[in-house]
Scaffold this motif. Sequence first.
Motif: not given
Length: 265
Positions: A14, A18, A22-23, A25-26, A30
């Motif tokens: 994680r 970082s 963000s795209d 990471t998202e 999951p």
Amino acid sequence: RIIAWSENTAKIQRDFLSEFSSDLTEAILPKLTILAPPQAPLINNVIPKTYNKEKPIRFIFVGAGFFRKGGREILNSFEKLIKLEKLSLQLILVSRLRLEHYAAHETEDDIHWAKEKMTANQDWIEHYEVIPNHQVLELLKTCDIGLLPTYADTYGLSVLEAQASGLPVISTDIRALPEINNTDVGWMINVPKNDLGEAHYQTPEERAVLSERIQSGLEHIIRAIAQDPTVIAKKGQAALEKIRTEHDPVQYGEALRDIYELAIR
């Protein structure tokens, strides 16, 4: 799925993610799931023992990376406790003394020093350089306490094998080790580390502090065990039960099957 063996590994991933968009990471986070590795119990129950000069407490260390996993501190601690403090202990070492340029930064001179120590103290040290894994597992069953006072380990599978043999383990509290070892099932040596659980060993000064903390921790714990050896069987049985509940191979297989079935739907 991206399977992490421990919460510590998941935390590191994680933290790594970082640094990206963000795209990304998202899309990836999951998929991250935690599934501890399987380990079958190797005995049914722990039988309490009586210890004396003829039947010393047997400690075992298993690991090719001898110095990285705390080998120097083990030898120094046991020599002091046996020769100066007259404790009845026996040390079993399974290691080919692999030279590594990582964490402990040992040299050929260090390897030579360790071999000399082992040769000079054969009355309380048994050293096996390379033996098959099934023989290691049988050897574990003849011992009482496992050792992994390590500078750096991503997980610590030898801890699971020891616990599956009914052995409580003395380890440091780095990386994933607090997830598989604790003061109910073993003993922990607190060492300086960063927020990702990695010990501080980058500089000579940090390594000196780490070494001192490991050695003093080992000595303190072993003295306490020698004063009340009944704790060995109690913690050993608790470790065995922890293996049964948290590392059951059948449950692991079912969890892995669920992951694959979900992927093909």
